[in-house]
Design an enzyme around this catalytic site. Structure first.
Site, PDB file in Angstrom:
ATOM      1  CG  LEU A   1      -1.949  -1.132   1.281  1.00 41.54           C
ATOM      2  CD1 LEU A   1      -2.698  -1.081   2.599  1.00 41.54           C
ATOM      3  CD2 LEU A   1      -2.917  -1.037   0.128  1.00 41.54           C
TER       4      LEU A   1
ATOM      5  CG  ASP B   1      -7.469   8.442   9.169  1.00 40.42           C
ATOM      6  OD1 ASP B   1      -8.492   8.875   8.625  1.00 40.42           O
ATOM      7  OD2 ASP B   1      -6.798   9.083  10.004  1.00 40.42           O
ATOM      8  CG  LEU B   2      -8.743   1.083   4.920  1.00 43.90           C
ATOM      9  CD1 LEU B   2      -9.244   0.049   5.921  1.00 43.90           C
ATOM     10  CD2 LEU B   2      -9.495   0.960   3.602  1.00 43.90           C
ATOM     11  CG  ASP B   3      -5.201  -0.831   5.481  1.00 44.84           C
ATOM     12  OD1 ASP B   3      -5.405  -1.526   6.494  1.00 44.84           O
ATOM     13  OD2 ASP B   3      -5.608  -1.149   4.343  1.00 44.84           O
ATOM     14  CD  GLU B   4      -4.057   6.818   5.411  1.00 47.23           C
ATOM     15  OE1 GLU B   4      -4.098   7.854   6.120  1.00 47.23           O
ATOM     16  OE2 GLU B   4      -4.349   6.808   4.205  1.00 47.23           O
TER      17      GLU B   4
END
Length: 284
Positions: free
Chosen positions: A196, A226-229
């Site tokens: 990602l 916050d998706l994948d953050e």
């Protein structure tokens, strides 16, 4: 060692200022305690100070806690005190890929991870046999766009009823709602490949193979809205070459995912990870 002796781990964060280490050392010594190991870090970017102390307390936990309350007020500190080695009550959430689940349950069985897996929760029934092999209850909570809120309420009911302290997303292929992320802030760890944001969506390893990547890896982080953050706990990579097929990349990637997730869970469970805004301080 007396009947009331305790082996404890103290973690704290506060605005950086003179006298913190002295105050912590003094309150431990005043109560007859002994510092076994101490690590600290002052972040010049945020102006925060972080500390992890492993200590023995012949008078038990209560006197140390009492003095820490006053310390917290004096230094505007957030602190936590726990028994060293205490297994955190944990839920592992899965979908259909079992490599991370199998690794975590194996490590728990052989005392490599200080966690107590209360249940495995899947949105598909596929991994029930893995949980059953390790003697762990398996609960299937299917998730669709129509029942997502109800499914998350069921999960939260389990978390509250079982006093769950840690939720591990071991390749759980569902996005948690903002409300659930807020409710469980700082106690949910996720694992994903480190491609990602380059290779989003389905079949990321196939996409990576098509682009001829030379490094593949994995990231373990805390879950936020916050998706994948979320704040990163651990990452690792391994090299691949033009000779590796997509299947080879998947196999190598899963191996990295297992290692990285297990390390992140271990550090969290040993109280080695402190939140520093959007980052973490890891006393490894």
């Amino acid at each position: 060692m007396t009947e009331h002796s305790a082996h404890l781990i103290l973690t704290l964060s506060c605005p950086d200022q003179p006298g913190i280490v002295h105050a912590v050392s003094a309150l431990i010594a005043t109560n007859g305690g002994n510092i076994i190991q101490s690590q600290q870090f002052g972040d010049p970017d945020t102006g925060l100070f972080f500390m992890r102390v492993e200590l023995s307390s012949p008078r038990g936990r209560e006197p140390i806690e009492k003095e820490l309350n006053e310390f917290g007020e004096n230094f505007n500190a957030n602190w936590d005190l726990d028994e060293a080695g205490r297994a955190l009550r944990t839920i592992i959430m899965v979908s259909k890929e079992g490599h991370c689940l199998t690794d975590l349950l194996y490590r728990q069985r052989y005392h490599d991870l200080p966690i107590d897996v209360v249940a495995v929760v899947g949105n598909h029934p596929d991994l029930a046999p893995v949980a059953q092999f390790y003697g762990t209850p398996f609960l299937c909570i299917p998730v669709t766009k129509d029942n997502k809120k109800a499914a998350e309420r069921e999960l939260l009911d389990i978390v509250r009823a079982e006093d769950i302290e840690l939720v591990v997303l071991a390749r759980y292929m569902q996005i948690l709602s903002d409300e659930l992320c807020s409710e469980l802030a700082g106690s949910v760890i996720n694992i994903h490949h480190s491609f990602l944001p380059s290779f989003k969506g389905a079949r990321p390893y196939a996409q990576a193979h098509e682009r001829g990547v030379k490094l593949i890896g994995a990231t373990a982080h805390y879950v936020t809205a916050d998706l994948d953050e979320g704040p990163i706990i651990e990452q690792d990579v391994t090299r691949v070459t033009h000779r590796d097929s997509t299947r080879d990349l998947v196999s190598e990637g899963q191996d990295v995912e297992r290692r990285v997730l297990a390390q992140a869970v271990k550090w969290h469970s040993e109280h080695r990870v402190l939140m520093n805004g959007d980052r973490t301080v890891v006393f490894n």
